[in-house]
Design a protein around this motif. Sequence first.
Motif, PDB file in Angstrom:
ATOM      1  N   ALA A   1     -28.320 -60.753 -12.342  1.00 18.04           N
ATOM      2  CA  ALA A   1     -28.245 -60.782 -10.879  1.00 18.04           C
ATOM      3  C   ALA A   1     -29.564 -61.280 -10.308  1.00 18.04           C
ATOM      4  CB  ALA A   1     -27.923 -59.398 -10.341  1.00 18.04           C
TER       5      ALA A   1
ATOM      6  N   GLU B   1     -32.069 -62.173  -6.917  1.00 22.73           N
ATOM      7  CA  GLU B   1     -32.361 -61.490  -5.649  1.00 22.73           C
ATOM      8  C   GLU B   1     -31.317 -61.859  -4.601  1.00 22.73           C
ATOM      9  OE1 GLU B   1     -36.381 -61.649  -4.172  1.00 22.73           O
ATOM     10  OE2 GLU B   1     -37.190 -61.499  -6.204  1.00 22.73           O
TER      11      GLU B   1
ATOM     12  N   ASP C   1     -28.179 -62.714  -5.208  1.00 26.36           N
ATOM     13  CA  ASP C   1     -26.959 -61.981  -5.570  1.00 26.36           C
ATOM     14  C   ASP C   1     -27.013 -60.555  -5.028  1.00 26.36           C
ATOM     15  OD1 ASP C   1     -25.761 -64.084  -7.043  1.00 26.36           O
ATOM     16  OD2 ASP C   1     -26.714 -63.429  -8.914  1.00 26.36           O
ATOM     17  N   ILE C   2     -28.137 -59.889  -5.239  1.00 20.86           N
ATOM     18  CA  ILE C   2     -28.271 -58.501  -4.780  1.00 20.86           C
ATOM     19  C   ILE C   2     -28.165 -58.438  -3.259  1.00 20.86           C
ATOM     20  CG2 ILE C   2     -29.806 -56.491  -4.677  1.00 20.86           C
ATOM     21  CD1 ILE C   2     -28.595 -57.009  -7.455  1.00 20.86           C
TER      22      ILE C   2
ATOM     23  N   SER D   1     -25.190 -56.453  -1.400  1.00 26.61           N
ATOM     24  CA  SER D   1     -25.542 -55.433  -0.400  1.00 26.61           C
ATOM     25  C   SER D   1     -24.847 -55.723   0.925  1.00 26.61           C
ATOM     26  CB  SER D   1     -27.058 -55.372  -0.215  1.00 26.61           C
ATOM     27  OG  SER D   1     -27.680 -54.939  -1.400  1.00 26.61           O
TER      28      SER D   1
ATOM     29  N   ALA E   1     -27.130 -52.354  -2.637  1.00 26.13           N
ATOM     30  CA  ALA E   1     -26.518 -52.307  -3.966  1.00 26.13           C
ATOM     31  C   ALA E   1     -27.393 -51.449  -4.871  1.00 26.13           C
ATOM     32  CB  ALA E   1     -26.388 -53.714  -4.526  1.00 26.13           C
TER      33      ALA E   1
ATOM     34  N   VAL F   1     -27.599 -52.531 -10.076  1.00 31.61           N
ATOM     35  CA  VAL F   1     -26.852 -53.699 -10.538  1.00 31.61           C
ATOM     36  C   VAL F   1     -27.538 -54.251 -11.790  1.00 31.61           C
ATOM     37  CG1 VAL F   1     -26.170 -56.058  -9.962  1.00 31.61           C
ATOM     38  CG2 VAL F   1     -26.015 -54.251  -8.237  1.00 31.61           C
TER      39      VAL F   1
ATOM     40  N   VAL G   1     -19.518 -56.906  -9.572  1.00 35.11           N
ATOM     41  CA  VAL G   1     -20.865 -56.568 -10.008  1.00 35.11           C
ATOM     42  C   VAL G   1     -20.757 -55.578 -11.163  1.00 35.11           C
ATOM     43  CG1 VAL G   1     -20.977 -55.165  -7.903  1.00 35.11           C
ATOM     44  CG2 VAL G   1     -22.937 -55.330  -9.294  1.00 35.11           C
TER      45      VAL G   1
ATOM     46  N   THR H   1     -22.524 -52.472 -12.908  1.00 31.08           N
ATOM     47  CA  THR H   1     -23.442 -51.404 -12.528  1.00 31.08           C
ATOM     48  C   THR H   1     -23.814 -50.604 -13.765  1.00 31.08           C
ATOM     49  OG1 THR H   1     -22.378 -51.298 -10.367  1.00 31.08           O
ATOM     50  CG2 THR H   1     -23.724 -49.413 -10.993  1.00 31.08           C
TER      51      THR H   1
END
Length: 173
Positions: free
Chosen positions: A9, A11, A13-14, A18, A25, A28, A43, A45
Motif C-alpha cells: 500500500a 501513501e 492508497d492509504i 481512508s 485506515a 493496512v 485492502v 489488514t
Amino acid sequence: MTTPPFDPASERDIAIVSAQLGRPARNVIGIAARCVCGAPTVVSTAPRLADGTPFPTLYYLSHPAATAAMSFLEATQVMNEFNEMLGEDEELRAAYGRAHEAYLADRNSILVVPELENFSAGGMPVRVKCLHALAGHALAAGPGVNPIGDLALARSTWSPAVCECVVYPGIDE
C-alpha cells in the motif's frame, strides 16, 4: 511460508482507503484488489492490530460502490437464499469449506493469531453472514476460490470491470 498476493500500500492508497471508509485506515498491510482505474477495492489488514487486538478480516472491502452493492444484496435477503443453497448443494458446501481453508491459510501465512484459530470471515465455512467479507475474499483470491463471494459479485449491480470511483479532494487533484 509465503504471503498471499497483494500490492504494497502506497501513501496514496492509504489516503484513498481512508477517504473510502470515512475514517483513518488501520493496519493496512497491502491492497488485495484494485479497481480497473487502479484505486483500492479490497485492502488487506494485519491479523493483529497495532494495539494487540485480533482482527480476523484479512480481506476488507473498501470500495464505496462495491460495499453499497453488497449492502443492497444483504438488505434484499440474498444471504438467506445463499444459506439455503449451502444447505441443499453438497458441492457448493464443499467449495465453501475450501474457501474457508484458503482464507485461513492466507491469513496464517502472514501471522498466526491463536485467538482466530479456525475463524475466517463472512460466516465461513457453515453459513453466509457477511457478503462484504465474502466478496472481498473473492476479489482478492480471484474467481473460483470463494463460491459465495463469486455468486454475490455476479448478483450485484457493481462490477470490478467498471470504474465507479470518485475524485477525492486533496488526493487526486
